[in-house]
Design a protein around this motif. Structure first.
Motif, mmCIF file in Angstrom:
data_model
loop_
_atom_site.group_PDB
_atom_site.id
_atom_site.type_symbol
_atom_site.label_atom_id
_atom_site.label_comp_id
_atom_site.label_asym_id
_atom_site.label_seq_id
_atom_site.Cartn_x
_atom_site.Cartn_y
_atom_site.Cartn_z
ATOM 1 N N VAL A 1 37.495 44.376 42.883
ATOM 2 C CA VAL A 1 36.548 43.542 43.626
ATOM 3 C C VAL A 1 37.286 42.670 44.637
ATOM 4 N N ILE A 2 38.374 42.076 44.224
ATOM 5 C CA ILE A 2 39.134 41.208 45.124
ATOM 6 C C ILE A 2 39.660 42.004 46.315
ATOM 7 N N PHE A 3 40.165 43.201 46.036
ATOM 8 C CA PHE A 3 40.696 44.016 47.125
ATOM 9 C C PHE A 3 39.603 44.413 48.110
ATOM 10 N N LEU A 4 38.440 44.764 47.596
ATOM 11 C CA LEU A 4 37.358 45.185 48.478
ATOM 12 C C LEU A 4 36.905 44.048 49.387
ATOM 13 N N PHE A 5 36.998 42.816 48.924
ATOM 14 C CA PHE A 5 36.572 41.696 49.751
ATOM 15 C C PHE A 5 37.657 41.252 50.728
ATOM 16 N N LEU A 6 38.929 41.285 50.282
ATOM 17 C CA LEU A 6 40.001 40.752 51.123
ATOM 18 C C LEU A 6 40.696 41.829 51.954
ATOM 19 N N VAL A 7 40.646 43.085 51.496
ATOM 20 C CA VAL A 7 41.263 44.215 52.197
ATOM 21 C C VAL A 7 42.715 43.883 52.542
ATOM 22 N N ASN A 8 43.432 43.332 51.535
ATOM 23 C CA ASN A 8 44.811 42.908 51.740
ATOM 24 C C ASN A 8 45.543 43.094 50.420
ATOM 25 N N THR A 9 46.529 44.012 50.428
ATOM 26 C CA THR A 9 47.211 44.335 49.168
ATOM 27 C C THR A 9 47.942 43.132 48.590
ATOM 28 N N SER A 10 48.677 42.412 49.412
ATOM 29 C CA SER A 10 49.413 41.253 48.900
ATOM 30 C C SER A 10 48.458 40.180 48.405
ATOM 31 N N ALA A 11 47.335 39.996 49.093
ATOM 32 C CA ALA A 11 46.347 39.011 48.647
ATOM 33 C C ALA A 11 45.692 39.443 47.346
ATOM 34 N N THR A 12 45.609 40.740 47.128
ATOM 35 C CA THR A 12 45.017 41.233 45.873
ATOM 36 C C THR A 12 45.976 41.061 44.705
ATOM 37 N N LEU A 13 47.264 41.273 44.937
ATOM 38 C CA LEU A 13 48.235 41.195 43.843
ATOM 39 C C LEU A 13 48.407 39.776 43.325
ATOM 40 N N ILE A 14 48.174 38.784 44.152
ATOM 41 C CA ILE A 14 48.379 37.398 43.713
ATOM 42 C C ILE A 14 47.408 37.021 42.589
ATOM 43 N N PRO A 15 46.085 37.179 42.756
ATOM 44 C CA PRO A 15 45.208 36.902 41.606
ATOM 45 C C PRO A 15 45.368 37.928 40.490
ATOM 46 N N ALA A 16 45.835 39.138 40.848
ATOM 47 C CA ALA A 16 46.088 40.123 39.796
ATOM 48 C C ALA A 16 47.185 39.648 38.853
ATOM 49 N N LEU A 17 48.169 38.933 39.378
ATOM 50 C CA LEU A 17 49.200 38.350 38.514
ATOM 51 C C LEU A 17 48.676 37.163 37.726
ATOM 52 N N ALA A 18 47.697 36.469 38.279
ATOM 53 C CA ALA A 18 47.138 35.312 37.572
ATOM 54 C C ALA A 18 46.376 35.746 36.325
ATOM 55 N N LEU A 19 45.768 36.924 36.360
ATOM 56 C CA LEU A 19 44.967 37.378 35.211
ATOM 57 C C LEU A 19 45.792 37.500 33.931
ATOM 58 N N PRO A 20 46.865 38.317 33.892
ATOM 59 C CA PRO A 20 47.643 38.397 32.641
ATOM 60 C C PRO A 20 48.297 37.081 32.264
ATOM 61 N N THR A 21 48.650 36.273 33.277
ATOM 62 C CA THR A 21 49.259 34.972 32.964
ATOM 63 C C THR A 21 48.276 34.093 32.199
ATOM 64 N N CYS A 22 47.020 34.066 32.653
ATOM 65 C CA CYS A 22 45.996 33.283 31.945
ATOM 66 C C CYS A 22 45.755 33.835 30.548
ATOM 67 N N LEU A 23 45.746 35.158 30.435
ATOM 68 C CA LEU A 23 45.514 35.785 29.127
ATOM 69 C C LEU A 23 46.625 35.422 28.152
ATOM 70 N N LEU A 24 47.874 35.508 28.602
ATOM 71 C CA LEU A 24 49.003 35.184 27.721
ATOM 72 C C LEU A 24 49.008 33.706 27.365
ATOM 73 N N GLY A 25 48.664 32.855 28.313
ATOM 74 C CA GLY A 25 48.581 31.426 28.008
ATOM 75 C C GLY A 25 47.514 31.119 26.977
ATOM 76 N N THR A 26 46.402 31.858 27.031
ATOM 77 C CA THR A 26 45.339 31.667 26.038
ATOM 78 C C THR A 26 45.807 32.091 24.647
ATOM 79 N N PHE A 27 46.610 33.143 24.572
ATOM 80 C CA PHE A 27 47.148 33.584 23.283
ATOM 81 C C PHE A 27 47.983 32.468 22.637
ATOM 82 N N VAL A 28 48.723 31.739 23.461
ATOM 83 C CA VAL A 28 49.533 30.639 22.920
ATOM 84 C C VAL A 28 48.633 29.603 22.256
#
Length: 1016
Positions: free
Chosen positions: A348-375
């Motif tokens: 969804v983010i990629f389709l709206f921003l049409v920018n690979t680097s802009a898509t990867l930034i929130p893509a990295l935020a997702l697993p980071t938030c998930l791992l932080g929640t596990f803690v």
């Protein structure tokens, strides 16, 4: 220096802090236990006492009542219920959720000791207790079979080698043996032979108990040695007991085999377990109320190979059903759903921003938030269960919102010509307050849930804390990691001409949508009165929908198993009951989705049985467990002499009453005549209600009985006492345990009774003789009169009062709330005021949850208003931000209604979640509008500009949240039927609110801004 600026200026520090969070999250994840639901079990203790041969009346008055009086003084007891049947009493004590079960067990043990003086002196053993809820479903079912060995040998292996070792495993509360065939020597007396030799049944009792003894015999102390004295006082089998001398007549011994049939048999020959057509011993393992199902089963399975090695080679032990398997399957499928959700959100983010680097930034935020929640989850001792996994799945859809809002603002500055470092600094500075507002207000939604009590509060607490932790971690990541990554790796969006054709078409769709929104928004602002009126009507409609929509509690999960109880007419014989049970088994086995059927007869009352129906795995069948149960009900109608009550094992055991159907209404009263009459009337009426099925009662007072009226004067004239009279009856017809055989690892009983062929009818009593002190014989018929009557086969108490519990299941498509309303209506019309009535178990918790959930929803809105009011220093604009809530709630309720689903506990969680999600749109618009107003822009122009500027991030965050909820709404994976109502509520609410909030919020902004200016 703000947090975003600090991270932008110090990228190494920000990277290392994020890496530390990820490392600890990776370490925490394997430590999280897997479960079906959070630990919500009430501390429950079951107390059992036996007195073989005693009537239900005797057990209730002499055993149950003295114990109940003592238990009532234990601190924290919330309910006491008991059932007394022939020869046994079972008392269930349920404590407050906060009560420590180990401390409660110590108090119960002390009360049992205190009540000992009031209990019958001939009680074979003191009452025992277990930390287990008898109404809870087992976590593991094991069967033991052998093609060559006697069932007594299989039973010995089950009880001494399997059951005892499993009972010692951590978390196991009790191992119940169904169809026990424990070895015993059975002595079946012949009244005619006794009379011919001038003997009475009590003579046999005395002779047998005296013939086999195991007493201490001391030792001889010599000057040099100590010699223990061992006497061969034990008899070990039927052959030895046959030679016991009962009496001497004319210088010749009268041996036991001359007046009785002595055989190697079983303690209880009125019970049987079969797996399909094979005789078996069934072991049902129940966990302690606070134990984790998966962990308990894992420990048992680790021990099974060792236990199997100790069994004889020709005894097979098989796992018939494993409750943890469905939990593992659901956990695995939810994990896949989380990964799918993450992929959809990134797309969804990629389709709206049409920018690979802009898509990867929130893509990295997702697993980071998930791992932080596990803690956070590991620190709080939470588990990966249905609710916490749903929280994680849903969070994937909106924890990215903060990162998207930050990213979109930075991208907007870059599109305006700024370099990425300046764009990151300026964009982060502008949007920090918005992200803080969104994060804190969304997390605040769940604050009221933390103060809920009871089962519902325990269930929702873990969900709420988990999702709030994910929200707070995402807010922190979006203010630290995201702006740092933007300042280092974000690249300009490619020129339009260089983009692929499909992307250009998508851009055209987005731009067209924005132009269409601008035109329709101007039209809505021009007719703001109509929009305001429509929103008020929607609020009224939402309240009406909330009141009218069917209400549910916790949806049943398909665990590839159906459990059932069977009931035949009162007074049925064992052979006849077996024939009816076997007919039911044959009818069930004809269904193509049934793998095997385990049948148990005689585990409690003689006219009841149990069924465990194993189904094919859910992925291999078209019908759900509930649909199969409904189909089997129609097939079982052909078994005319038996009622069968089938249901899926409930997710949690609430209440200690073990009834045949899932939901319970209990009537209590001191006048049993009025109580029983009222319950019969209500039972007949409930059976006709279309909302219910499987309506039944635990009142059984039509059991055929023999009433023995003793002529006390006549009895006394022969020098006999009533104690001797009843002792003789007990020895003859009470399955009296007259001696104990002590083995190396177990004890076995010698059971005395009159032979079955002399128990065909009441005339058999006339064959029994009583022996006077002078040695003469008095026929029982000479001192007593025998007649037939009906009496209770079970006596039930609730709260120390006589009680009757009516239980029922729901008809297909009927919500629990509608069914309880119908039952309450009929009970109010038919039950007199002198009889107390109350729902028990799940029904009771559901009733208490209705008001609590409504209050929680209102408090969630109030808390958000307070947080927003503090953040914005305004009384009115929090209302602007919350103006879209009615549309979200209406969308959720309408979606559930169209899907034919009730507003159950999980769906309600979705509605609460919508409260937090929808106000994000309002925050994004109001922030920009207020900034424009402070710069001197008119309110109309300010809100129009804000709505158009924020249109893209609003669409992105909403579609991302939809992507997070869509896999749940589609009902994908094992256990999806429990999660689907939540997913549908979120998807429906987001779709409707997205369509309306974009217009309602600007209109409210204009009206409330005008009010604020006039007031202030």
């Amino acid at each position: 220096m703000t947090a975003p600026e600090w991270c932008i200026r110090r990228p190494v520090a920000a990277t290392l802090l994020t890496a530390a969070l990820a490392i600890f999250g990776g370490l925490a994840y394997p430590q999280l236990p897997v479960s079906d639901l959070p630990v919500v079990d009430f501390p429950t203790i079951s107390v059992a006492a036996t007195l073989p041969g005693a009537s239900p009346d005797t057990m209730a008055s002499t055993v149950a009542m003295p114990l109940e009086r003592q238990f009532a003084t234990v601190a924290g007891v919330s309910s006491i219920s008991s059932t007394s049947t022939r020869g046994s009493t079972s008392i269930t004590l349920q404590f407050d959720l906060e009560r420590d079960i180990d401390a409660a067990a110590q108090d119960v043990e002390a009360m049992i000791a205190r009540a000992a003086r009031a209990l019958p002196p001939d009680l074979p053993a003191p009452p025992t207790y277990q930390k287990v809820n008898p109404a809870a479903s087992p976590v593991l079912l094991l069967t033991l079979t052998s093609p060559t060995r006697l069932m007594t040998e299989v039973d010995e292996a089950a009880e001494t080698k399997v059951g005892q070792q499993m009972s010692m495993i951590e978390g196991v509360a009790e191992v119940t043996v169904y169809g026990a065939q424990k070895y015993a020597v059975r002595v079946d007396a012949d009244p005619n032979a006794l009379s011919a030799h001038g003997l009475s049944i009590d003579d046999l009792t005395t002779a047998i108990s005296s013939a086999s003894v195991n007493r201490p015999t001391g030792a001889i102390q010599t000057p040099t040695r100590n010699l223990d004295i061992e006497v061969d006082g034990q008899l070990h089998d039927a052959a030895a007991f046959r030679r016991v001398v009962v009496a001497w007549r004319n210088g010749s011994p009268i041996r036991l085999e001359q007046v009785a049939r002595v055989t190697d048999g079983v303690e209880n020959d009125q019970t049987r377990t079969t797996v399909d057509d094979t005789r078996a011993i069934l072991l049902a393992v129940q966990r302690q109320p606070d134990a984790n199902t998966v962990a308990v089963v894992d420990r048992i399975r680790d021990a099974l190979p060792r236990i199997q090695q100790e069994l004889p080679a020709d005894v097979q032990m098989n796992v018939m059903w494993d409750r943890s398997q469905a939990i593992r399957d659901a956990s695995r499928d939810v994990t896949v759903t989380i990964l799918l959700t993450m992929a959809l959100v990134v797309l969804v983010i990629f389709l709206f921003l049409v920018n690979t680097s802009a898509t990867l930034i929130p893509a990295l935020a997702l697993p980071t938030c998930l791992l932080g929640t596990f803690v956070v989850m590991a620190a709080l001792g939470y588990s990966l269960d249905a609710l916490s996994m749903m929280a994680l799945t849903l969070s994937m859809g909106f924890v990215v919102d903060d990162a998207v809002v930050m990213l979109e603002n930075v991208v907007r500055h870059m599109e305006a010509g700024a370099d990425r470092l300046r764009a990151a600094l300026e964009g982060a500075r502008e949007i920090t307050f918005t992200i803080v507002s969104m994060t804190l207000s969304l997390a605040a939604v769940f604050i009221p849930v933390l103060f809920m009590g009871g089962v519902v509060g325990r269930l929702l607490r873990e969900f709420s804390v988990t999702i709030a932790a994910a929200i707070l971690v995402s807010g922190a990541v979006s203010l630290t990691l995201t702006p740092m990554l933007c300042s280092r790796f974000l690249r300009p969006t490619p020129a339009v001409a260089s983009r692929p054709r499909w992307i250009r078409r998508l851009d055209a769709v987005v731009e067209s949508s924005l132009r269409g929104y601008a035109r329709t928004l101007r039209l809505a602002l021009a007719h703001r009165g109509l929009v305001l009126a429509a929103s008020i009507l929607m609020l009224v409609g939402t309240v009406w929908l909330f009141a009218r929509i069917p209400k549910g509690f916790i949806p049943d999960q398909d665990v590839d198993m159906l459990v059932g109880q069977t009931q035949a007419i009162q007074g049925i014989g064992f052979d006849a009951m077996m024939a009816e049970q076997n007919a039911a088994v044959r009818a069930i086995r004809r269904h193509p989705d049934v793998v095997s059927v385990t049948s148990v007869v005689g585990s409690s009352a003689l006219n009841t049985g149990r069924l465990f129906v194993r189904l094919r795995p859910r992925a291999q069948r078209r019908l759900g467990a509930g649909e199969i149960a409904q189909a089997l009900r129609r097939s079982l109608d052909e078994v005319s002499g038996l009622r069968v009550f089938l249901q899926s094992p409930p997710a949690i055991a609430v209440g200690g009453n073990q009834t045949k159907s899932q939901y319970q209404l209990t009537l209590q009263g001191t006048d049993t005549r009025v109580l029983y009459a009222a319950s019969d009337r209500l039972l007949a009426r409930l059976a006709k209600l279309p909302e219910l099925q499987d309506v039944t009662t635990d009142l059984e007072i039509a059991d055929p009985q023999l009433s023995v009226k003793v002529d006390r004067d006549q009895l006394a004239s022969f020098g006999l006492t009533l104690d001797q009279f009843e002792s003789a009856l007990y020895s003859a017809y009470g399955e009296r345990e007259v001696s104990t055989i002590y083995g190396p690892d177990d004890q076995f009983q010698v059971v005395l009774r009159v032979a079955p062929e002399f128990q065909r009818d009441e005339t058999a009593l006339s064959l029994l003789n009583l022996k006077t002190s002078a040695g003469g014989e008095v026929p029982l018929a000479q001192v007593a009169r025998v007649s037939r009557q009906a009496g209770p086969s079970a006596i039930n108490h609730t709260g120390q009062l006589p009680s009757v519990t009516l239980s029922f299941n729901l008809a297909p498509g009927v919500a629990l709330g509608d069914a309880l309303q119908a039952v309450s209506r009929e009970a109010g019309a038919l039950v007199p005021a002198s009889i107390a009535r109350s729902f028990q178990g799940v029904a009771q918790q559901f009733q208490g949850s209705l008001q609590g959930l409504a209050v929680t929803l209102v408090l969630a809105v109030v808390v958000i208003y307070l947080v927003l009011g503090v953040l914005y220093e305004s009384f009115v604009h929090p209302v602007t931000i919350l103006s879209g809530l009615p549309s979200a709630a209406a969308g959720a309720l309408v979606t559930l209604w169209l899907a034919g689903l009730p507003l159950d506990l999980f769906a309600f969680v979705g509605v609460v979640l919508l409260v937090g999600l929808v106000k994000k749109n309002g925050i994004m618009m109001v922030d920009v509008a207020l900034a424009a107003v402070r710069r001197g822009a008119p309110a109309d122009a300010a809100i129009l500009e804000a709505s158009l500027v924020r249109f893209r991030p609003i669409m992105m965050t909403t579609v991302a949240a939809l992507a997070g909820a869509l896999p749940i709404a589609l009902g994908l994976g094992a256990g999806a039927e429990t999660r689907q109502p939540l997913g549908l509520a979120v998807v429906g609410g987001l779709l409707v609110s997205q369509a309306l909030t974009l217009y309602v919020t600007p209109v409210y902004f204009l009206y409330l801004d005008r009010i604020a200016r006039k007031v202030g």
